[in-house]
Design a protein around this motif. Structure first.
Motif, PDB file in Angstrom:
ATOM      1  N   THR A  10       1.199  -0.820  -0.131  1.00  0.00           N
ATOM      2  CA  THR A  10      -0.569  -0.132   0.196  1.00  0.00           C
ATOM      3  C   THR A  10       0.621   0.867  -0.299  1.00  0.00           C
ATOM      4  OG1 THR A  10      -1.889  -1.053   1.213  1.00  0.00           O
ATOM      5  CG2 THR A  10      -1.569   1.411   0.983  1.00  0.00           C
ATOM      6  N   ILE A  11       0.453   2.255  -1.211  1.00  0.00           N
ATOM      7  CA  ILE A  11       1.395   3.348  -1.169  1.00  0.00           C
ATOM      8  C   ILE A  11       0.416   4.282  -1.002  1.00  0.00           C
ATOM      9  CG2 ILE A  11       2.489   4.851  -3.012  1.00  0.00           C
ATOM     10  CD1 ILE A  11       3.635   1.977  -4.108  1.00  0.00           C
ATOM     11  N   LYS A  12       1.077   5.579  -0.063  1.00  0.00           N
ATOM     12  CA  LYS A  12      -1.181   6.369   0.455  1.00  0.00           C
ATOM     13  C   LYS A  12      -0.164   7.690  -0.253  1.00  0.00           C
ATOM     14  CE  LYS A  12      -2.189   3.899   4.770  1.00  0.00           C
ATOM     15  NZ  LYS A  12      -2.392   4.436   6.042  1.00  0.00           N
ATOM     16  N   LYS A  13      -1.164   8.441  -0.832  1.00  0.00           N
ATOM     17  CA  LYS A  13      -0.369   9.549  -1.440  1.00  0.00           C
ATOM     18  C   LYS A  13      -1.151  10.811  -0.805  1.00  0.00           C
ATOM     19  CE  LYS A  13      -0.781  12.716  -5.562  1.00  0.00           C
ATOM     20  NZ  LYS A  13      -1.305  12.904  -7.128  1.00  0.00           N
ATOM     21  N   TYR A  14       0.342  11.786  -0.779  1.00  0.00           N
ATOM     22  CA  TYR A  14      -0.944  13.054   0.916  1.00  0.00           C
ATOM     23  C   TYR A  14      -0.822  13.718   0.147  1.00  0.00           C
ATOM     24  CZ  TYR A  14       0.465   9.109   4.610  1.00  0.00           C
ATOM     25  OH  TYR A  14       0.254   8.571   5.389  1.00  0.00           O
ATOM     26  N   VAL A  45      -2.208   2.626  -5.178  1.00  0.00           N
ATOM     27  CA  VAL A  45      -1.591   3.504  -4.456  1.00  0.00           C
ATOM     28  C   VAL A  45      -3.586   4.240  -4.267  1.00  0.00           C
ATOM     29  CG1 VAL A  45      -0.766   6.058  -4.996  1.00  0.00           C
ATOM     30  CG2 VAL A  45      -0.348   3.996  -5.977  1.00  0.00           C
ATOM     31  N   VAL A  46      -3.007   4.515  -2.544  1.00  0.00           N
ATOM     32  CA  VAL A  46      -4.693   4.926  -2.073  1.00  0.00           C
ATOM     33  C   VAL A  46      -4.012   6.674  -1.870  1.00  0.00           C
ATOM     34  CG1 VAL A  46      -5.547   3.195  -1.243  1.00  0.00           C
ATOM     35  CG2 VAL A  46      -3.936   4.339   0.517  1.00  0.00           C
ATOM     36  N   ASP A  47      -5.516   7.202  -1.508  1.00  0.00           N
ATOM     37  CA  ASP A  47      -5.238   8.667  -1.385  1.00  0.00           C
ATOM     38  C   ASP A  47      -5.114   8.519   0.344  1.00  0.00           C
ATOM     39  OD1 ASP A  47      -6.830  11.236  -0.196  1.00  0.00           O
ATOM     40  OD2 ASP A  47      -6.121  11.339  -2.245  1.00  0.00           O
ATOM     41  N   ALA A  48      -4.188   9.078   0.648  1.00  0.00           N
ATOM     42  CA  ALA A  48      -4.583   8.838   2.438  1.00  0.00           C
ATOM     43  C   ALA A  48      -5.367   9.391   3.044  1.00  0.00           C
ATOM     44  CB  ALA A  48      -3.869   9.571   2.520  1.00  0.00           C
ATOM     45  N   GLY A  51      -8.863   7.561   1.165  1.00  0.00           N
ATOM     46  CA  GLY A  51      -8.610   5.811   1.296  1.00  0.00           C
ATOM     47  C   GLY A  51      -9.181   5.373  -0.241  1.00  0.00           C
ATOM     48  N   GLU A  52      -9.312   5.696  -1.011  1.00  0.00           N
ATOM     49  CA  GLU A  52     -10.063   6.363  -2.615  1.00  0.00           C
ATOM     50  C   GLU A  52      -8.523   5.872  -3.275  1.00  0.00           C
ATOM     51  OE1 GLU A  52     -11.482   8.848  -6.933  1.00  0.00           O
ATOM     52  OE2 GLU A  52     -10.949   9.699  -4.949  1.00  0.00           O
ATOM     53  N   ASP A  53      -8.697   4.125  -4.164  1.00  0.00           N
ATOM     54  CA  ASP A  53      -7.578   3.616  -4.727  1.00  0.00           C
ATOM     55  C   ASP A  53      -7.332   5.053  -6.121  1.00  0.00           C
ATOM     56  OD1 ASP A  53      -5.973   2.200  -6.240  1.00  0.00           O
ATOM     57  OD2 ASP A  53      -7.341   0.187  -6.557  1.00  0.00           O
ATOM     58  N   ILE A  54      -6.383   5.512  -6.232  1.00  0.00           N
ATOM     59  CA  ILE A  54      -6.069   6.458  -6.917  1.00  0.00           C
ATOM     60  C   ILE A  54      -4.273   5.408  -8.145  1.00  0.00           C
ATOM     61  CG2 ILE A  54      -6.771   8.387  -6.301  1.00  0.00           C
ATOM     62  CD1 ILE A  54      -3.702   8.755  -5.480  1.00  0.00           C
TER      63      ILE A  54
END
Length: 174
Positions: A10-14, A45-48, A51-54
């Motif tokens: 899981t990679i989170k995009k802030y 990759v999810v929006d931190a 939680g949306e899958d981006i």
């Protein structure tokens, strides 16, 4: 969580546009994510915040960067044609592109040289032949599509080869 979900990174995009890999507990770049793709490492990759899958959005950014560096895969004409397919035919084009790329990957895998220098050298020598083969394949696919249209009477007689259409026009003019 299932075992397969546990193995997906899981990679989170802030909001500050930074990407954080929870697997390695470190910030990553698009180049790092590109490496994960090349190494066939499963990730999402999810929006931190939401939680949306981006993942798709990030992959498109990677493609855009790759297209800007060096020799692009997509010409302007090709991109225009892809844009024209959005709508009723996008599923057909998407399936076609996916199957074509999968076929190329299978050829590489079966040859057992997927990432070796020998494979790269071999493919460099084969580029003209591969381009011609892909051109023939696309032409055959186009003919199959047009023949199917004609068989079902779609679009009132449109289709056929450009040569045949030219011949039909000349016959009608004389």
């Amino acid at each position: 969580m299932s075992k397969s979900q546990d193995s997906i990174r899981t990679i989170k995009k802030y909001p500050n546009r930074r990407l954080y890999d929870s697997h390695t507990s470190s910030h990553v770049t698009l180049a790092d994510i590109r490496r994960l793709v090349q190494e066939e490492e499963p990730f999402q990759v999810v929006d931190a915040k939401t939680g949306e899958d981006i993942t798709r959005s990030i992959l498109l950014q990677i493609i855009q960067e790759a297209e800007s560096d060096g020799d692009p895969i997509f010409s302007s004409d090709m991109l225009k044609n892809i844009i024209r397919f959005y709508g009723p035919f996008q599923g057909v084009l998407g399936s076609y592109l996916d199957e074509s790329i999968q076929s190329m990957i299978e050829v590489q895998t079966q040859a057992g040289m997927q990432s070796t220098k020998a494979w790269s050298d071999f493919m460099q020598g084969q580029v003209p032949m591969m381009q011609d083969m892909m051109r023939q394949y696309v032409e055959q696919s186009r003919q199959l599509y047009l023949n199917t249209q004609n068989m079902f009477g779609l679009f009132g007689g449109l289709g056929g080869s450009p040569e045949q259409n030219d011949k039909n026009k000349k016959d009608g003019e004389e």
